[in-house]
Motif scaffolding. Structure first.
Motif, PDB file in Angstrom:
ATOM      1  N   VAL A 228       0.846  -1.188   0.000  1.00  9.42           N
ATOM      2  CA  VAL A 228       0.000   0.000   0.000  1.00  9.42           C
ATOM      3  C   VAL A 228       0.884   1.240   0.000  1.00  9.42           C
ATOM      4  CG1 VAL A 228      -1.982  -1.077   1.142  1.00  9.42           C
ATOM      5  CG2 VAL A 228      -0.162  -0.050   2.530  1.00  9.42           C
ATOM      6  N   GLU A 229       0.263   2.354  -0.303  1.00 10.40           N
ATOM      7  CA  GLU A 229       0.973   3.635  -0.337  1.00 10.40           C
ATOM      8  C   GLU A 229       0.585   4.478   0.873  1.00 10.40           C
ATOM      9  OE1 GLU A 229       0.777   7.701  -3.031  1.00 10.40           O
ATOM     10  OE2 GLU A 229       0.892   5.760  -4.068  1.00 10.40           O
ATOM     11  N   TRP A 230       1.592   5.048   1.524  1.00  9.09           N
ATOM     12  CA  TRP A 230       1.381   6.011   2.601  1.00  9.09           C
ATOM     13  C   TRP A 230       1.936   7.352   2.145  1.00  9.09           C
ATOM     14  CZ3 TRP A 230      -1.341   5.160   6.992  1.00  9.09           C
ATOM     15  CH2 TRP A 230      -1.625   3.829   7.320  1.00  9.09           C
ATOM     16  N   GLY A 231       1.182   8.413   2.411  1.00  8.93           N
ATOM     17  CA  GLY A 231       1.638   9.755   2.069  1.00  8.93           C
ATOM     18  C   GLY A 231       2.094  10.501   3.306  1.00  8.93           C
ATOM     19  N   VAL A 232       3.193  11.224   3.194  1.00  8.80           N
ATOM     20  CA  VAL A 232       3.720  12.021   4.310  1.00  8.80           C
ATOM     21  C   VAL A 232       4.023  13.423   3.790  1.00  8.80           C
ATOM     22  CG1 VAL A 232       5.570  12.318   5.993  1.00  8.80           C
ATOM     23  CG2 VAL A 232       4.702  10.017   5.501  1.00  8.80           C
ATOM     24  N   LYS A 233       3.472  14.399   4.463  1.00 13.27           N
ATOM     25  CA  LYS A 233       3.746  15.803   4.146  1.00 13.27           C
ATOM     26  C   LYS A 233       4.312  16.494   5.385  1.00 13.27           C
ATOM     27  CE  LYS A 233       0.112  16.399   0.641  1.00 13.27           C
ATOM     28  NZ  LYS A 233      -0.456  15.042   0.716  1.00 13.27           N
ATOM     29  N   VAL A 234       5.291  17.345   5.175  1.00  6.30           N
ATOM     30  CA  VAL A 234       5.876  18.148   6.246  1.00  6.30           C
ATOM     31  C   VAL A 234       5.616  19.612   5.928  1.00  6.30           C
ATOM     32  CG1 VAL A 234       7.993  18.844   7.411  1.00  6.30           C
ATOM     33  CG2 VAL A 234       7.655  16.446   6.791  1.00  6.30           C
ATOM     34  N   TYR A 235       5.082  20.334   6.920  1.00  8.17           N
ATOM     35  CA  TYR A 235       4.813  21.761   6.787  1.00  8.17           C
ATOM     36  C   TYR A 235       5.630  22.531   7.822  1.00  8.17           C
ATOM     37  CZ  TYR A 235       0.678  20.303   4.141  1.00  8.17           C
ATOM     38  OH  TYR A 235      -0.162  19.735   3.224  1.00  8.17           O
TER      39      TYR A 235
ATOM     40  N   GLY B 180      -3.273   7.679   4.400  1.00  7.80           N
ATOM     41  CA  GLY B 180      -3.241   6.326   3.862  1.00  7.80           C
ATOM     42  C   GLY B 180      -3.921   5.362   4.820  1.00  7.80           C
ATOM     43  N   PRO B 181      -3.846   4.088   4.512  1.00  7.00           N
ATOM     44  CA  PRO B 181      -3.173   3.521   3.337  1.00  7.00           C
ATOM     45  C   PRO B 181      -4.013   3.686   2.070  1.00  7.00           C
ATOM     46  CG  PRO B 181      -4.191   1.769   4.622  1.00  7.00           C
ATOM     47  CD  PRO B 181      -4.399   3.044   5.394  1.00  7.00           C
ATOM     48  N   TRP B 182      -3.299   3.950   0.965  1.00 10.12           N
ATOM     49  CA  TRP B 182      -3.935   4.135  -0.328  1.00 10.12           C
ATOM     50  C   TRP B 182      -3.530   3.004  -1.270  1.00 10.12           C
ATOM     51  CZ3 TRP B 182      -7.159   7.971   0.442  1.00 10.12           C
ATOM     52  CH2 TRP B 182      -6.801   9.058   1.238  1.00 10.12           C
ATOM     53  N   ALA B 183      -4.288   2.875  -2.342  1.00 15.84           N
ATOM     54  CA  ALA B 183      -3.772   2.099  -3.463  1.00 15.84           C
ATOM     55  C   ALA B 183      -2.493   2.778  -3.944  1.00 15.84           C
ATOM     56  CB  ALA B 183      -4.801   2.057  -4.588  1.00 15.84           C
ATOM     57  N   ALA B 184      -1.591   2.010  -4.526  1.00 19.68           N
ATOM     58  CA  ALA B 184      -0.252   2.530  -4.817  1.00 19.68           C
ATOM     59  C   ALA B 184      -0.227   3.382  -6.084  1.00 19.68           C
ATOM     60  CB  ALA B 184       0.737   1.374  -4.917  1.00 19.68           C
ATOM     61  N   TYR B 185      -0.935   4.506  -6.048  1.00 17.21           N
ATOM     62  CA  TYR B 185      -1.002   5.392  -7.209  1.00 17.21           C
ATOM     63  C   TYR B 185       0.389   5.828  -7.673  1.00 17.21           C
ATOM     64  CZ  TYR B 185      -6.052   6.268  -6.761  1.00 17.21           C
ATOM     65  OH  TYR B 185      -7.416   6.146  -6.729  1.00 17.21           O
ATOM     66  N   SER B 186       1.235   6.211  -6.737  1.00 18.42           N
ATOM     67  CA  SER B 186       2.528   6.794  -7.090  1.00 18.42           C
ATOM     68  C   SER B 186       3.505   5.774  -7.656  1.00 18.42           C
ATOM     69  CB  SER B 186       3.150   7.454  -5.853  1.00 18.42           C
ATOM     70  OG  SER B 186       2.331   8.496  -5.369  1.00 18.42           O
ATOM     71  N   PHE B 187       3.162   4.496  -7.570  1.00 18.71           N
ATOM     72  CA  PHE B 187       4.093   3.447  -7.976  1.00 18.71           C
ATOM     73  C   PHE B 187       3.504   2.564  -9.084  1.00 18.71           C
ATOM     74  CE2 PHE B 187       4.549   4.630  -3.578  1.00 18.71           C
ATOM     75  CZ  PHE B 187       5.899   4.981  -3.500  1.00 18.71           C
ATOM     76  N   ALA B 188       2.408   3.022  -9.682  1.00 16.27           N
ATOM     77  CA  ALA B 188       1.692   2.206 -10.664  1.00 16.27           C
ATOM     78  C   ALA B 188       2.133   2.509 -12.084  1.00 16.27           C
ATOM     79  CB  ALA B 188       0.186   2.426 -10.525  1.00 16.27           C
ATOM     80  N   GLY B 189       3.177   3.316 -12.266  1.00 16.82           N
ATOM     81  CA  GLY B 189       3.680   3.596 -13.612  1.00 16.82           C
ATOM     82  C   GLY B 189       2.680   4.391 -14.422  1.00 16.82           C
TER      83      GLY B 189
END
Length: 256
Positions: free
Chosen positions: A122-129, A242-251
């Motif tokens: 799965v995909e996890w997103g992390v943002k830092v502000y 997340g967890p998300w479907a792996a959008y960023s890694f699906a090509g």
């Protein structure tokens, strides 16, 4: 039911049913179209809205687009609970089931390779502000209420500039360190462009916008790792999604 075929994702066959009362795009529940050992998750959508020209116009309609994105994502989220989906781009539409089958046949090898790579991940997103310093937010009021000499004003400006520079250095060092730690734990990572605060509505300046590919079974430890490191530097806010479907890694299949 007649209509065009809206395709959400491709996945391998799975036995767990999707959640009851799941409504897809245009309100039609998703169904499974099996072909060549793969599954396309599809809905029927009306041609008046999803043929090429109407769809192009609708994509410029923010209200319609928001509604469609939410319905699309709700189906992907439901799939992520029961299997490993390979999400297709928003607005992937075919004339009929035969068109969907042809698409599967033409891209079958690519689908299988990507599904093998993403299986049980799965995909996890992390943002830092970086939060705006309090003295910067209060500057206009202080200047208006307490007149200062030109020399004092320049001195205060230099102090504020120096303080901001130090804050950005700390923020960049923290984001770099956090990304290195999380990348070392995850199987893969992607750095995305920082989000524009005007568009995102989030407070503070986005320093890190990253995605991490993590085995589903290791997700709890990944979340704990983020929790342990997110308070290392004052003034930094870490957001985990997340967890998300792996959008960023699906090509090429990923939704932009």
């Amino acid at each position: 039911m007649t209509g065009l075929r809206y395709v959400y994702a491709v996945c391998r066959p799975f036995g767990t049913p999707l959640q009851a009362q799941l409504a897809g795009v245009a309100g039609d529940p998703p169904r499974l179209l099996h072909h060549h050992g793969l599954v396309a998750v599809v809905s029927h959508v009306p041609e008046r809205d999803f043929a090429e020209e109407p769809l192009r116009r609708h994509l410029e309609d923010l209200e319609w687009l928001t509604r469609t994105v939410r319905a699309h994502q709700s189906v992907i989220d439901a799939l992520t609970v029961v299997t490993t989906p390979l999400p297709l781009r928003l607005g992937t539409v075919f004339r009929d089931d035969s068109g969907v089958r042809v698409m599967i046949e033409e891209r079958e090898d690519s689908f299988r390779r990507t599904l093998d790579r993403l299986q049980d991940r799965v995909e996890w997103g992390v943002k830092v502000y970086a939060e705006t310093p309090a003295q910067d937010r209060a500057e206009p009021a202080e200047t208006a209420s307490r007149p200062v000499s030109g020399r004092d004003y320049l001195r205060q400006r230099r102090q504020r500039v120096r303080s901001r520079e130090e804050m950005w250095q700390q923020a960049e060092a923290f984001a770099t360190r956090l990304h290195g730690t999380l990348s070392g734990y995850a199987e893969d990572a992607r750095l995305h462009a920082p989000q524009n605060p005007t568009l995102s509505g989030a407070s503070g300046q986005n320093i890190l916008n990253a995605a991490y590919l993590v085995p589903r079974g290791d997700s709890e430890e990944f979340v704990e790792l983020v929790d342990r490191t997110k308070d290392d530097v004052p003034g930094m806010r870490v957001e985990l999604t997340g967890p998300w479907a792996a959008y960023s890694f699906a090509g090429e299949e990923q939704q932009p």
